[in-house]
Design a protein around this motif. Structure first.
Motif, PDB file in Angstrom:
ATOM      1  N   ILE A  18       0.859  -1.173   0.000  1.00  0.00           N
ATOM      2  CA  ILE A  18       0.000   0.000   0.000  1.00  0.00           C
ATOM      3  C   ILE A  18       0.901   1.231   0.000  1.00  0.00           C
ATOM      4  O   ILE A  18       1.747   1.395   0.871  1.00  0.00           O
ATOM      5  N   HIS A  19       0.718   2.072  -1.012  1.00  0.00           N
ATOM      6  CA  HIS A  19       1.479   3.308  -1.150  1.00  0.00           C
ATOM      7  C   HIS A  19       0.518   4.463  -0.880  1.00  0.00           C
ATOM      8  O   HIS A  19      -0.459   4.628  -1.593  1.00  0.00           O
ATOM      9  N   VAL A  20       0.788   5.227   0.175  1.00  0.00           N
ATOM     10  CA  VAL A  20      -0.048   6.370   0.511  1.00  0.00           C
ATOM     11  C   VAL A  20       0.689   7.607   0.013  1.00  0.00           C
ATOM     12  O   VAL A  20       1.816   7.871   0.410  1.00  0.00           O
ATOM     13  N   ARG A  21       0.028   8.353  -0.872  1.00  0.00           N
ATOM     14  CA  ARG A  21       0.637   9.540  -1.485  1.00  0.00           C
ATOM     15  C   ARG A  21      -0.249  10.760  -1.281  1.00  0.00           C
ATOM     16  O   ARG A  21      -1.456  10.636  -1.178  1.00  0.00           O
ATOM     17  N   ILE A  22       0.394  11.930  -1.298  1.00  0.00           N
ATOM     18  CA  ILE A  22      -0.354  13.180  -1.287  1.00  0.00           C
ATOM     19  C   ILE A  22      -0.822  13.428  -2.711  1.00  0.00           C
ATOM     20  O   ILE A  22      -0.020  13.396  -3.652  1.00  0.00           O
ATOM     21  N   ASP A  23      -2.099  13.662  -2.872  1.00  0.00           N
ATOM     22  CA  ASP A  23      -2.688  13.870  -4.184  1.00  0.00           C
ATOM     23  C   ASP A  23      -2.030  15.032  -4.913  1.00  0.00           C
ATOM     24  O   ASP A  23      -1.868  16.109  -4.343  1.00  0.00           O
ATOM     25  N   GLY A  24      -1.615  14.790  -6.151  1.00  0.00           N
ATOM     26  CA  GLY A  24      -1.049  15.846  -6.986  1.00  0.00           C
ATOM     27  C   GLY A  24       0.447  16.069  -6.866  1.00  0.00           C
ATOM     28  O   GLY A  24       1.009  16.832  -7.633  1.00  0.00           O
ATOM     29  N   ARG A  25       1.122  15.419  -5.926  1.00  0.00           N
ATOM     30  CA  ARG A  25       2.569  15.612  -5.786  1.00  0.00           C
ATOM     31  C   ARG A  25       3.342  14.678  -6.672  1.00  0.00           C
ATOM     32  O   ARG A  25       2.991  13.507  -6.828  1.00  0.00           O
TER      33      ARG A  25
END
Length: 63
Positions: free
Chosen positions: A51-58
């Motif tokens: 599971i990769h949690v990313r900040i949207d748009g970065r």
């Protein structure tokens, strides 16, 4: 292997994200070199799921 991308507005408070994923059996991996995501993996003995949690748009950023 299953790769799951989760997008959030912010990592803060990260403890909440970490707690939710750890409560369903994933472990936070601190050895990730990509600064724009937080990485979780399954517990030992389970099917490979990341599971990769990313900040949207970065955009991706190493180190």
């Amino acid at each position: 292997m299953i790769d799951i991308q989760v997008f959030v507005k912010s990592f803060n408070p990260f403890e909440k994200i970490q707690s939710l994923l750890e409560n369903i059996g994933y472990r936070y991996r601190t050895n990730n070199i990509e600064l724009t995501k937080r990485y979780f993996r399954e517990q030992e003995g389970h099917k490979r799921t990341h599971i990769h949690v990313r900040i949207d748009g970065r955009k991706r950023q190493l180190y």
